[in-house]
Design a protein around this motif. Structure first.
Motif, PDB file in Angstrom:
ATOM      1  N   SER A  58       0.811   1.903  -4.783  1.00  0.00           N
ATOM      2  CA  SER A  58      -0.607   0.936  -4.448  1.00  0.00           C
ATOM      3  C   SER A  58      -1.042   0.290  -5.695  1.00  0.00           C
ATOM      4  N   ALA A  59      -0.964   0.175  -6.939  1.00  0.00           N
ATOM      5  CA  ALA A  59      -1.252  -0.398  -7.799  1.00  0.00           C
ATOM      6  C   ALA A  59      -0.504  -1.854  -7.711  1.00  0.00           C
ATOM      7  N   LEU A  60       1.119  -1.389  -7.373  1.00  0.00           N
ATOM      8  CA  LEU A  60       1.985  -2.667  -7.569  1.00  0.00           C
ATOM      9  C   LEU A  60       1.455  -3.406  -6.660  1.00  0.00           C
ATOM     10  N   SER A  61       1.706  -2.724  -5.566  1.00  0.00           N
ATOM     11  CA  SER A  61       1.129  -4.133  -4.006  1.00  0.00           C
ATOM     12  C   SER A  61      -0.361  -4.618  -4.692  1.00  0.00           C
ATOM     13  N   VAL A  62      -0.679  -4.377  -5.386  1.00  0.00           N
ATOM     14  CA  VAL A  62      -2.470  -5.112  -5.950  1.00  0.00           C
ATOM     15  C   VAL A  62      -2.325  -6.082  -6.125  1.00  0.00           C
ATOM     16  N   LEU A  63      -0.981  -5.831  -7.630  1.00  0.00           N
ATOM     17  CA  LEU A  63      -0.414  -6.745  -7.922  1.00  0.00           C
ATOM     18  C   LEU A  63       0.176  -8.087  -7.244  1.00  0.00           C
ATOM     19  N   LEU A  64       1.053  -7.464  -6.445  1.00  0.00           N
ATOM     20  CA  LEU A  64       1.685  -8.124  -6.052  1.00  0.00           C
ATOM     21  C   LEU A  64       0.840  -8.994  -5.050  1.00  0.00           C
ATOM     22  N   ALA A  65      -0.097  -8.481  -4.720  1.00  0.00           N
ATOM     23  CA  ALA A  65      -1.060  -9.859  -3.142  1.00  0.00           C
ATOM     24  C   ALA A  65      -1.528 -10.600  -4.121  1.00  0.00           C
ATOM     25  N   GLN A  66      -2.217 -10.174  -5.795  1.00  0.00           N
ATOM     26  CA  GLN A  66      -2.463 -11.546  -6.788  1.00  0.00           C
ATOM     27  C   GLN A  66      -1.605 -12.596  -6.581  1.00  0.00           C
ATOM     28  N   ARG A  67      -0.496 -11.654  -6.945  1.00  0.00           N
ATOM     29  CA  ARG A  67       0.455 -12.701  -7.935  1.00  0.00           C
ATOM     30  C   ARG A  67       1.252 -13.625  -6.408  1.00  0.00           C
ATOM     31  N   PHE A  68       1.462 -13.030  -5.056  1.00  0.00           N
ATOM     32  CA  PHE A  68       2.505 -14.261  -4.276  1.00  0.00           C
ATOM     33  C   PHE A  68       0.813 -13.877  -3.189  1.00  0.00           C
ATOM     34  N   GLY A  69       0.146 -13.621  -3.146  1.00  0.00           N
ATOM     35  CA  GLY A  69      -0.967 -13.502  -1.900  1.00  0.00           C
ATOM     36  C   GLY A  69      -0.566 -12.453  -0.782  1.00  0.00           C
ATOM     37  N   GLY A  70      -1.621 -12.663  -0.209  1.00  0.00           N
ATOM     38  CA  GLY A  70      -1.284 -11.634   0.906  1.00  0.00           C
ATOM     39  C   GLY A  70      -2.212 -10.331   0.857  1.00  0.00           C
ATOM     40  N   LYS A  71      -1.696  -9.284   1.726  1.00  0.00           N
ATOM     41  CA  LYS A  71      -2.753  -8.691   1.744  1.00  0.00           C
ATOM     42  C   LYS A  71      -1.738  -6.767   1.213  1.00  0.00           C
ATOM     43  N   PRO A  72      -2.628  -6.446  -0.056  1.00  0.00           N
ATOM     44  CA  PRO A  72      -1.502  -4.852  -0.378  1.00  0.00           C
ATOM     45  C   PRO A  72      -1.077  -4.601   0.792  1.00  0.00           C
ATOM     46  N   GLU A  73      -1.604  -3.866   1.460  1.00  0.00           N
ATOM     47  CA  GLU A  73      -0.714  -3.059   2.510  1.00  0.00           C
ATOM     48  C   GLU A  73       0.641  -4.270   3.307  1.00  0.00           C
ATOM     49  N   SER A  74       0.126  -5.055   3.401  1.00  0.00           N
ATOM     50  CA  SER A  74       1.413  -5.576   3.889  1.00  0.00           C
ATOM     51  C   SER A  74       2.495  -5.268   2.643  1.00  0.00           C
ATOM     52  N   HIS A  75       2.113  -5.567   1.489  1.00  0.00           N
ATOM     53  CA  HIS A  75       3.088  -5.347  -0.129  1.00  0.00           C
ATOM     54  C   HIS A  75       3.464  -3.824  -0.212  1.00  0.00           C
TER      55      HIS A  75
END
Length: 194
Positions: free
Chosen positions: A158-175
């Motif tokens: 979940s922490a990694l998905s939030v970081l990816l959403a901030q960096r690459f855009g999109g929703k944390p759930e999809s990441h």
């Protein structure tokens, strides 16, 4: 009275040019003393500093009634050299090898290689990890970011998905779903390699 004696008297009264002229005149002798006795000292720079300070002290202590300045300066420089060699902090007899300092005196199987860390192996391990990251990511920057995060110890999806959403855009759930799929892919790929 010779020129150096006149310069010394002038430097004693506070003339900086005379002091610098005396230092320039004796600097080759100081350098010769240091280079001829390099094997007796640990730090040649500190010996040069000590001899220069001794020469400046000689300027202040010079009395023209007691003789030539050049003779007094040479004697004081020689005396300063001998004092420095006698008072050096580390005696060559007390220097012990790293093998003995490590506490392995009785163990003959221990060596210096056992005592020091294997830096080359650490560098090779890091290079291998980077190669595996590049092979698994296949040029995808999101997969590379996931692998770098895993190699740095960030395993929380979940922490990694939030970081990816901030960096690459999109929703944390999809990441988060992409991380799960990529983890399964990596496990299968790495099992095939091993």
């Amino acid at each position: 009275m010779d020129d150096l004696s006149r310069l010394a008297l002038s430097a004693k009264r506070g003339c900086r040019e005379s002091e610098e002229a005396i230092l320039r005149a004796f600097l080759p002798e100081i350098n010769d003393m240091v280079s001829q006795n390099w094997y007796m000292v640990f730090n040649e720079g500190s010996l040069t500093k000590r001899l220069t300070d001794k020469l400046l002290y000689t300027i202040l202590a010079f009395d023209e009634r007691k003789g030539s300045f050049s003779r007094l300066a040479r004697n004081n420089l020689r005396e300063g050299l001998f004092e420095f060699i006698r008072s050096r902090k580390y005696s060559r007899r007390t220097v012990r090898s790293l093998y003995h300092k490590s506490g392995h005196e009785d163990d003959e199987s221990s060596s210096l290689a056992d005592t020091l860390p294997d830096v080359l192996a650490n560098v090779e391990d890091q290079a291998i990890v980077k190669e595996k990251i590049a092979l698994l990511a296949k040029g995808d920057s999101r997969k590379e970011a996931i692998l770098l995060a895993w190699s740095d110890g960030l395993y929380n999806d979940s922490a990694l998905s939030v970081l990816l959403a901030q960096r690459f855009g999109g929703k944390p759930e999809s990441h988060r779903q992409a991380i799960k799929r990529f983890r399964a892919y990596c496990q299968v790929s790495l099992e095939g390699i091993a």
